[in-house]
Motif scaffolding. Sequence first.
Motif, PDB file in Angstrom:
ATOM      1  N   ALA A 155      29.367  31.912  39.909  1.00 42.64           N
ATOM      2  CA  ALA A 155      29.448  31.651  38.461  1.00 42.64           C
ATOM      3  C   ALA A 155      28.445  30.572  38.054  1.00 42.64           C
ATOM      4  O   ALA A 155      28.765  29.653  37.306  1.00 42.64           O
ATOM      5  N   TYR A 160      26.330  33.313  34.828  1.00 42.25           N
ATOM      6  CA  TYR A 160      27.592  33.471  34.123  1.00 42.25           C
ATOM      7  C   TYR A 160      27.649  32.694  32.806  1.00 42.25           C
ATOM      8  O   TYR A 160      27.686  33.280  31.729  1.00 42.25           O
ATOM      9  N   PRO A 388      31.694  37.363  38.948  1.00 43.34           N
ATOM     10  CA  PRO A 388      31.420  36.684  37.677  1.00 43.34           C
ATOM     11  C   PRO A 388      30.171  37.208  36.976  1.00 43.34           C
ATOM     12  O   PRO A 388      30.183  37.413  35.757  1.00 43.34           O
TER      13      PRO A 388
END
Length: 399
Positions: A155, A160, A388
Motif C-alpha cells: 500500500a 495505493y 491494495p
Amino acid sequence: MELTGIRFLDELAVENRPVFCRVDFNVPLDGKRVRDDARIQGALPTILALRQAGARLVLASHLGRPKGGADPAFSLEPCATRLAELLDDEIRFADDCVGEGVMRLVKDLPAGSVAVLENLRFHPAEKKGDPDFARLLAQPFQVYVNDAFGTCHRADASMYTMVQHFQDKGAGLLVQRELEFLGRLLANPQRPFLAVLGGAKVSDKIGVIRSLIERCDALLIGGAMAYTLLKAKGIEVGKSLVETDKLDLARELLSLADSRRTELLLPSDHVVAPSLESDTVMVTEGAEIPVDQAGFDVGPQTIERFTQKVGQAGTIFWNGPLGVFEKDLFRAGTHAMAEAIANSPAVSVVGGGDSAAAVKKAGFTDRISHVSTGGGASLEFIEGKSLPGIEALRAGHQF
Ligand code: ADP
Ligand code: MG
C-alpha cells in the motif's frame, strides 16, 4: 478476485492529458548502466499504447532499497537512458518525483512525449503510503495508470494512497495480463488443476499451500519444503533443511489435503550429498535419506511421477524450484519440471522470482502460457488476498 469495476487502457481518455504511470523499473544496475532491461522491455507495450494515444506520459518507479533519502547509486536516470535507446526518442528526466520541477516538466510536456521521474523511494514517505506525499505526487496529473504488478501487494503512496485523487484510473497491459491469467486459476480453471510447489521454506508459503489444497486437484511438492512434510509423516530426512517448529503445521496441511481429497505427491527419491559444497552426489533408493546426507534435489523416480502428472493436467500453477537449481548438480528436477510444463498443452502459470529465473535459464519461458512478473504479489493473489494496488483501481473504492 473480481475484475469488475477495473478499467483497462482502452477505456481511459488520455489524449493530451498528463498521465502518471506507475511502472516496475526495479532493474539491476552496473554503475550507471542497466544490466538487465527485461522489466523496461516489459513496460514497453503500455508505454507505446499511451504514447500512441497522445498521452503526456510520465513514468514513476522505485529502484532498490535506498536508505533514508536520495542516493545516486539508486537513481532511475540509467532507466531513462535505456528507455530512450529502446524508443529511439528523447526522454525527459526529472531529478525528483515531486515538487516545482515536476510541475514545470509536466506542464511543458507535449502530447505523445515521455518523461521519467526520479526514484520514488528517495522519499521514505513512499513506503509509508503517506497521504501528504501522495497528494503531492498526484498533483500534476489527471489520469493514473498502474502497470507495476510486482508491487501491487504493497500500500505504498504511488501504488495505493495517491490513487484516491483520480477519477480516471486503470490497469496497464502488464497488470491486465496478470489479472487475466492469475484470475483464471481462481475462477474456473480447466481440470485437473495441478499445482507444483517448491522453494526454500514451508513457512514462506503456508497461506498459498492451504489455498491451493482447497482449490486444486493435485499438489506436487518438492524443494526444501518437502522435507518438513516428509519428516512430519515420520520419514527420515537426514541433514535436509527441516523447519522443526513447523511440523505440527505440516501435519495439519497433510490432513487438510486428506479431508479435501486433494492428491498430495511428495518426493519418493532424492539427490543427496553431505553438504551443498560436496562435488559427489548420490541418489537414494526410496524416500528415506541417510543421517549424514541432505536432500538438494528430487530424484529420477520422482521426476518421472511428477512429469506424468503434469502431462494429464488441464491447468498448471508452479511456484518454487524443486531443488537447489543454482548448482548444476541439483538442477535436474527443476529443469525437468520446466520442460514438462513447457511440453504440456495445459494453461500454465509460473510465479515467483526464482522459479521464473529457473524457467528462463532452462530456455522455456516462451512455452509457458504466463510467467508472472510478481513474486510476492502473485502468491498473495493465489491465496485469495486482496491486493491494495488492485483494489485502489476499482471504481468507488473507499480509501
Ligand atoms: P520463488 O522465488 O520462486 O518463490 P523461493 O524463493 O521460495 O522460490 O525458493 C527458491 C530457493 O529455494 C532457491 O534458492 C533454491 O536453491 C532453494 N531450494 C530449493 N530446494 C532446496 C533444497 N532441497 N535445499 C535447500 N534449498 C533449496
Ligand atoms: Mg525467491
